[in-house]
Design a protein around this motif. Sequence first.
Motif, PDB file in Angstrom:
ATOM      1  N   ASN A  98       6.600  83.225  -9.567  1.00 52.09           N
ATOM      2  CA  ASN A  98       7.014  83.295  -8.171  1.00 52.09           C
ATOM      3  C   ASN A  98       6.636  84.682  -7.678  1.00 52.09           C
ATOM      4  O   ASN A  98       6.029  85.470  -8.427  1.00 52.09           O
ATOM      5  CB  ASN A  98       8.511  82.988  -8.024  1.00 52.09           C
ATOM      6  N   SER A  99       6.982  85.025  -6.455  1.00 57.86           N
ATOM      7  CA  SER A  99       6.549  86.319  -5.919  1.00 57.86           C
ATOM      8  C   SER A  99       7.069  87.485  -6.757  1.00 57.86           C
ATOM      9  O   SER A  99       6.335  88.447  -7.019  1.00 57.86           O
ATOM     10  CB  SER A  99       6.962  86.470  -4.452  1.00 57.86           C
ATOM     11  N   GLU A 137       6.667  78.180  -9.915  1.00 58.11           N
ATOM     12  CA  GLU A 137       8.035  77.687  -9.783  1.00 58.11           C
ATOM     13  C   GLU A 137       8.112  76.476  -8.863  1.00 58.11           C
ATOM     14  O   GLU A 137       8.811  75.504  -9.172  1.00 58.11           O
ATOM     15  CB  GLU A 137       8.947  78.799  -9.272  1.00 58.11           C
ATOM     16  N   ASP A 138       7.406  76.501  -7.755  1.00 61.42           N
ATOM     17  CA  ASP A 138       7.448  75.369  -6.831  1.00 61.42           C
ATOM     18  C   ASP A 138       6.903  74.097  -7.473  1.00 61.42           C
ATOM     19  O   ASP A 138       7.412  72.999  -7.234  1.00 61.42           O
ATOM     20  CB  ASP A 138       6.674  75.682  -5.547  1.00 61.42           C
ATOM     21  N   GLN A 156      18.014  80.489 -13.511  1.00 59.15           N
ATOM     22  CA  GLN A 156      18.480  81.728 -14.144  1.00 59.15           C
ATOM     23  C   GLN A 156      17.234  82.414 -14.697  1.00 59.15           C
ATOM     24  O   GLN A 156      16.682  81.987 -15.703  1.00 59.15           O
ATOM     25  CB  GLN A 156      19.475  81.420 -15.270  1.00 59.15           C
ATOM     26  N   TYR A 157      16.791  83.451 -13.999  1.00 56.89           N
ATOM     27  CA  TYR A 157      15.526  84.081 -14.357  1.00 56.89           C
ATOM     28  C   TYR A 157      15.667  84.952 -15.599  1.00 56.89           C
ATOM     29  O   TYR A 157      16.698  85.578 -15.824  1.00 56.89           O
ATOM     30  CB  TYR A 157      14.992  84.899 -13.186  1.00 56.89           C
ATOM     31  N   GLY A 158      14.589  84.997 -16.381  1.00 61.58           N
ATOM     32  CA  GLY A 158      14.569  85.736 -17.634  1.00 61.58           C
ATOM     33  C   GLY A 158      13.935  87.108 -17.523  1.00 61.58           C
ATOM     34  O   GLY A 158      13.400  87.499 -16.490  1.00 61.58           O
ATOM     35  N   SER A 159      13.977  87.795 -18.633  1.00 60.67           N
ATOM     36  CA  SER A 159      13.482  89.177 -18.711  1.00 60.67           C
ATOM     37  C   SER A 159      11.992  89.277 -18.993  1.00 60.67           C
ATOM     38  O   SER A 159      11.421  90.361 -18.898  1.00 60.67           O
ATOM     39  CB  SER A 159      14.233  89.926 -19.819  1.00 60.67           C
ATOM     40  N   TRP A 160      11.333  88.183 -19.354  1.00 61.14           N
ATOM     41  CA  TRP A 160       9.948  88.200 -19.825  1.00 61.14           C
ATOM     42  C   TRP A 160       8.998  88.977 -18.928  1.00 61.14           C
ATOM     43  O   TRP A 160       8.054  89.588 -19.401  1.00 61.14           O
ATOM     44  CB  TRP A 160       9.431  86.771 -20.018  1.00 61.14           C
ATOM     45  N   VAL A 169      15.569  85.624 -22.172  1.00 60.58           N
ATOM     46  CA  VAL A 169      14.172  86.052 -22.110  1.00 60.58           C
ATOM     47  C   VAL A 169      13.386  85.138 -21.176  1.00 60.58           C
ATOM     48  O   VAL A 169      12.693  85.591 -20.274  1.00 60.58           O
ATOM     49  CB  VAL A 169      13.530  86.074 -23.518  1.00 60.58           C
ATOM     50  N   GLN A 170      13.490  83.836 -21.388  1.00 62.99           N
ATOM     51  CA  GLN A 170      12.761  82.885 -20.552  1.00 62.99           C
ATOM     52  C   GLN A 170      13.630  82.445 -19.376  1.00 62.99           C
ATOM     53  O   GLN A 170      14.837  82.653 -19.366  1.00 62.99           O
ATOM     54  CB  GLN A 170      12.341  81.679 -21.390  1.00 62.99           C
ATOM     55  N   ASP A 171      12.981  81.860 -18.383  1.00 59.19           N
ATOM     56  CA  ASP A 171      13.678  81.349 -17.207  1.00 59.19           C
ATOM     57  C   ASP A 171      14.346  80.023 -17.574  1.00 59.19           C
ATOM     58  O   ASP A 171      13.751  79.188 -18.255  1.00 59.19           O
ATOM     59  CB  ASP A 171      12.691  81.137 -16.056  1.00 59.19           C
ATOM     60  N   ILE A 172      15.572  79.827 -17.109  1.00 59.86           N
ATOM     61  CA  ILE A 172      16.360  78.644 -17.484  1.00 59.86           C
ATOM     62  C   ILE A 172      16.591  77.754 -16.263  1.00 59.86           C
ATOM     63  O   ILE A 172      17.077  78.218 -15.234  1.00 59.86           O
ATOM     64  CB  ILE A 172      17.726  79.060 -18.075  1.00 59.86           C
TER      65      ILE A 172
END
Length: 186
Positions: A98-99, A137-138, A156-160, A169-172
């Motif tokens: 995403n942006s 994401e879209d 829930q965005y991750g830290s990656w 770490v990953q987006d959930i």
Amino acid sequence: EGFDIVPHGIKWGTECITSKYPNFRFQLVDIRNREYNPEGHITAAKYKFPYADDSFDFVFLTSVFTHMMPSEVDNFLSEVSRVLKPGRRCLITWFLLNSESKKLIKKGRSVLDFQYPVEGCLTANELIPEEAIAYEEDRVKGLYVDKNLALERPVQYGSWCGRAEYLSVQDICIAQKREVKGREPR
């Protein structure tokens, strides 16, 4: 019930979980993946989960779609929806573009440099795309809609990608299978 393409994951699950909780079962499946099982005989794009329709209250995939090509993700998400009972949930992790994540990648903050286009997504490894794959994401949100799954809350965005605030770490993504009209949840 669980399955994986990596033998040591199945061995760990069987030794550490099934040995204490015999109702937990894990099986090895021979799905081809250039990173984790290059000699596999089954394609993930055609694999049918070995479970009946509407048989699970909860399904989760962690660090699975981050290693799969689009046609494989499409099939697996269809299978998740098929085996999930109406009204029940799934949790799936991703690398979502995403942006914000694109900006952080461009600044060099990401642990993965998604720069190589492959089948409408980006990979960090041009030679073995399945090492790490990121999706818009879209596009992912559209897949959930197409598969009769409704995202329950914001991602829930991750830290990656170098975020300062994150859950993992990953987006959930957590989604619920939509109720089929005229049917009650089991």
